[in-house]
Design an enzyme around this catalytic site. Structure first.
Site, PDB file in Angstrom:
ATOM      1  N   MET A   1      -1.471   9.615  12.280  1.00  0.00           N
ATOM      2  CA  MET A   1      -1.221  11.204  12.063  1.00  0.00           C
ATOM      3  C   MET A   1       0.201  11.644  12.420  1.00  0.00           C
ATOM      4  O   MET A   1       0.559  11.992  13.547  1.00  0.00           O
ATOM      5  CB  MET A   1      -2.197  11.778  13.049  1.00  0.00           C
ATOM      6  CG  MET A   1      -3.758  11.787  12.595  1.00  0.00           C
ATOM      7  SD  MET A   1      -4.772  12.078  13.916  1.00  0.00           S
ATOM      8  CE  MET A   1      -5.083  10.446  14.643  1.00  0.00           C
TER       9      MET A   1
ATOM     10  N   MET B   1     -11.362  13.031   6.952  1.00  0.00           N
ATOM     11  CA  MET B   1     -11.432  13.634   8.381  1.00  0.00           C
ATOM     12  C   MET B   1     -12.717  14.732   8.343  1.00  0.00           C
ATOM     13  O   MET B   1     -12.671  15.663   7.233  1.00  0.00           O
ATOM     14  CB  MET B   1     -10.222  14.398   8.592  1.00  0.00           C
ATOM     15  CG  MET B   1      -8.984  13.498   8.981  1.00  0.00           C
ATOM     16  SD  MET B   1      -9.328  12.295  10.388  1.00  0.00           S
ATOM     17  CE  MET B   1      -9.518  13.440  11.485  1.00  0.00           C
TER      18      MET B   1
ATOM     19  N   HIS C   1      -5.054   4.910  12.823  1.00  0.00           N
ATOM     20  CA  HIS C   1      -5.048   6.102  11.909  1.00  0.00           C
ATOM     21  C   HIS C   1      -3.622   6.839  12.270  1.00  0.00           C
ATOM     22  O   HIS C   1      -3.547   7.141  13.409  1.00  0.00           O
ATOM     23  CB  HIS C   1      -6.268   6.968  12.460  1.00  0.00           C
ATOM     24  CG  HIS C   1      -6.203   8.365  11.873  1.00  0.00           C
ATOM     25  ND1 HIS C   1      -7.160   9.277  12.362  1.00  0.00           N
ATOM     26  CD2 HIS C   1      -5.636   8.594  10.913  1.00  0.00           C
ATOM     27  CE1 HIS C   1      -7.267  10.127  11.449  1.00  0.00           C
ATOM     28  NE2 HIS C   1      -6.033   9.949  10.505  1.00  0.00           N
TER      29      HIS C   1
ATOM     30  N   ASP D   1      -5.804   5.880  17.530  1.00  0.00           N
ATOM     31  CA  ASP D   1      -5.062   7.383  16.827  1.00  0.00           C
ATOM     32  C   ASP D   1      -3.746   7.642  17.276  1.00  0.00           C
ATOM     33  O   ASP D   1      -3.405   7.478  18.410  1.00  0.00           O
ATOM     34  CB  ASP D   1      -5.981   8.418  17.415  1.00  0.00           C
ATOM     35  CG  ASP D   1      -7.227   8.448  16.524  1.00  0.00           C
ATOM     36  OD1 ASP D   1      -7.223   8.612  15.438  1.00  0.00           O
ATOM     37  OD2 ASP D   1      -8.232   8.773  17.138  1.00  0.00           O
TER      38      ASP D   1
ATOM     39  N   MET E   1      -0.338   9.389  16.946  1.00  0.00           N
ATOM     40  CA  MET E   1       0.058  10.736  16.658  1.00  0.00           C
ATOM     41  C   MET E   1       1.513  10.916  17.016  1.00  0.00           C
ATOM     42  O   MET E   1       2.216  10.320  17.842  1.00  0.00           O
ATOM     43  CB  MET E   1      -0.812  11.783  17.528  1.00  0.00           C
ATOM     44  CG  MET E   1      -2.223  11.459  17.229  1.00  0.00           C
ATOM     45  SD  MET E   1      -3.076  13.032  18.118  1.00  0.00           S
ATOM     46  CE  MET E   1      -4.699  12.374  18.103  1.00  0.00           C
TER      47      MET E   1
ATOM     48  N   ASP F   1     -14.466  10.477  10.337  1.00  0.00           N
ATOM     49  CA  ASP F   1     -13.776  10.562  11.640  1.00  0.00           C
ATOM     50  C   ASP F   1     -13.750  11.926  12.205  1.00  0.00           C
ATOM     51  O   ASP F   1     -13.241  12.972  11.469  1.00  0.00           O
ATOM     52  CB  ASP F   1     -12.124  10.015  11.453  1.00  0.00           C
ATOM     53  CG  ASP F   1     -11.529  10.020  12.853  1.00  0.00           C
ATOM     54  OD1 ASP F   1     -12.088  10.246  14.025  1.00  0.00           O
ATOM     55  OD2 ASP F   1     -10.127   9.712  12.707  1.00  0.00           O
TER      56      ASP F   1
ATOM     57  N   HIS G   1     -10.917   1.991  16.805  1.00  0.00           N
ATOM     58  CA  HIS G   1     -10.094   2.927  16.260  1.00  0.00           C
ATOM     59  C   HIS G   1      -8.865   3.629  17.124  1.00  0.00           C
ATOM     60  O   HIS G   1      -8.954   3.868  18.057  1.00  0.00           O
ATOM     61  CB  HIS G   1     -10.849   4.131  15.676  1.00  0.00           C
ATOM     62  CG  HIS G   1     -10.166   5.248  14.944  1.00  0.00           C
ATOM     63  ND1 HIS G   1      -9.999   5.102  13.609  1.00  0.00           N
ATOM     64  CD2 HIS G   1      -9.748   6.375  15.120  1.00  0.00           C
ATOM     65  CE1 HIS G   1      -9.457   6.057  13.105  1.00  0.00           C
ATOM     66  NE2 HIS G   1      -9.235   7.063  13.988  1.00  0.00           N
TER      67      HIS G   1
ATOM     68  N   SER H   1     -13.548   5.434  18.706  1.00  0.00           N
ATOM     69  CA  SER H   1     -12.018   6.059  18.990  1.00  0.00           C
ATOM     70  C   SER H   1     -11.647   5.655  20.318  1.00  0.00           C
ATOM     71  O   SER H   1     -12.074   6.665  21.103  1.00  0.00           O
ATOM     72  CB  SER H   1     -12.051   7.379  18.493  1.00  0.00           C
ATOM     73  OG  SER H   1     -10.620   7.928  18.850  1.00  0.00           O
TER      74      SER H   1
HETATM   75  C1  DX5 Z   1      -8.920  13.227  15.861  1.00  0.00           C
HETATM   76  C2  DX5 Z   1      -8.861  11.680  15.774  1.00  0.00           C
HETATM   77  C3  DX5 Z   1     -10.300  11.094  16.025  1.00  0.00           C
HETATM   78  C4  DX5 Z   1     -10.833  11.410  17.272  1.00  0.00           C
HETATM   79  C5  DX5 Z   1     -12.481  11.591  17.351  1.00  0.00           C
HETATM   80  O1  DX5 Z   1      -7.776  13.476  15.264  1.00  0.00           O
HETATM   81  O2  DX5 Z   1      -8.560  11.273  14.547  1.00  0.00           O
HETATM   82  O3  DX5 Z   1     -10.202   9.434  15.794  1.00  0.00           O
HETATM   83  O4  DX5 Z   1     -10.725  10.606  18.409  1.00  0.00           O
HETATM   84  O5  DX5 Z   1     -13.058  11.962  18.407  1.00  0.00           O
HETATM   85  P1  DX5 Z   1     -14.450  12.615  18.329  1.00  0.00           P
HETATM   86  O6  DX5 Z   1     -15.420  11.587  17.852  1.00  0.00           O
HETATM   87  O7  DX5 Z   1     -14.571  12.857  19.788  1.00  0.00           O
HETATM   88  O8  DX5 Z   1     -14.701  13.598  17.459  1.00  0.00           O
HETATM   89 ZN    ZN Z   2      -8.751   9.036  14.090  1.00  0.00          ZN
END
Ligand code: DX5
Ligand code: ZN
Length: 226
Positions: A70, A143, A68, A37, A39, A177, A35, A10
Site C-alpha cells: 500500500m 480490497m 501487500h 501489509d 504501507m 482482504d 500476509h 494478516s
Molecule cells: C488493511 C490491510 C489488511 C488488514 C486486514 O489495509 O490490507 O490486510 O490487516 O485486517 P482485518 O482482517 O482485521 O480487516
Molecule cells: Zn492487506
C-alpha cells in the site's frame, strides 16, 4: 477442480514486537501464507513495515510471505523486497497505470509472484489488462475495506467484483482482504474468492486454528459446488 484455498493471517494484527513467534504460532494453527501489509504513510494514512522487517522475519521462517504494497511508488520496493525474501508482491493498480508492465517484469525477475490489488472504489475493469497481458499478474487482491487499517467492517458491495473476476478467470487466484472472518466468509467464498486474508478475526480469536480451519472449509466447499 477449482482453485486451492489459501488462508493468510494478516500480521498487521499480530504483536509486532514478537513477530517471529507470532508467525510460527499462525503457521502451527494451519496458515498457508503470512500476509504482510507494507504501507508508506502516503498511499494510505498509516505506516507499518518495510523490507528490513521482511528480511528479519525471513531468517525465522520459510513460509510464503504474501506482501501487500500500500505504497505510492511500488517500483522502489521491488529490489529491496526481492533481496529481503518476499514471496508475493501485490501492488495497487491505482498507482501503477503507467508502469505496471515494467513492475510485473521486475517483480518476476526478482523471483517474486506478482499480484495486483484494487481499492473498493476502483472499477474491476481496470485490472483486466494486467491479467490478460503478455506478462500477466498471477493474483488479484480485491480490497473489501478501504486499505490502511485492520479491524474494519467488510464491504459486501465489493463482492460483485469477485463474481465478475471468477466468472471471467476460473483458475485465477482471487484474494480478499478486510473484515473477513466466520461471519463474512460465506459470501466471499460463494463469490469465488480462494485466498482469504484475515487479521482481527484470527488474532482476536481464542482458538485461531479453529477460525483458520473454518475459513478453509468454507472456501473448499464453495469451490466444490462451483
Ligand atoms: C488493511 C490491510 C489488511 C488488514 C486486514 O489495509 O490490507 O490486510 O490487516 O485486517 P482485518 O482482517 O482485521 O480487516
Ligand atoms: Zn492487506
Amino acid at each position: 477442480m477449482g482453485v486451492s484455498a489459501k488462508i493468510a493471517p494478516s500480521m498487521l494484527s499480530s504483536d509486532f514486537a514478537n513477530l517471529a513467534s507470532e508467525a510460527h504460532r499462525m503457521l502451527s494453527c494451519g496458515a498457508d501464507w503470512l500476509h504482510m501489509d507494507i504501507m508508506d504513510g502516503h498511499f494510505v494514512p498509516n505506516l507499518t513495515i518495510g523490507a528490513p522487517v521482511i528480511q528479519s522475519l525471513r531468517k525465522h521462517t520459510t513460509a510464503y510471505l504474501d506482501c501487500h504494497l500500500m505504497v505510492t511508488n511500488p517500483l522502489d520496493y521491488v529490489e529491496p523486497l526481492g533481496k529481503a525474501g518476499a514471496s508475493g508482491f501485490t501492488f495497487h493498480v491505482e498507482v501503477s497505470k503507467e508502469n505496471w508492465q515494467e513492475l510485473v517484469q521486475q517483480i518476476k525477475s526478482k523471483g517474486m509472484r506478482p499480484g495486483v490489488s484494487l481499492k473498493p472504489g476502483t472499477p474491476i475493469e481496470e485490472v483486466f489488462p494486467l491479467i490478460e497481458g503478455e506478462n500477466p499478474v498471477e493474483m488479484v487482491l480485491v480490497m473489501t475495506v478501504e486499505p490502511g487499517f485492520g479491524g474494519q467492517k467488510f464491504m459486501p458491495e465489493t463482492m460483485e467484483k469477485v463474481r465478475v473476476l471468477r466468472k471471467k478467470y476460473p483458475t485465477l487466484d482471487i484474494e480478499v482482504d478486510g473484515g473477513l472472518g466466520p461471519s463474512t466468509i460465506d459470501v466471499a467464498a460463494a463469490a469465488g474468492a480462494n485466498c482469504i486474508v484475515a487479521g482481527s478475526s484470527v488474532f482476536g480469536a481464542s482458538e485461531p486454528a479453529q477460525v483458520i480451519s473454518l475459513l478453509r472449509k468454507k472456501v473448499e466447499e464453495a469451490q466444490q459446488n462451483s
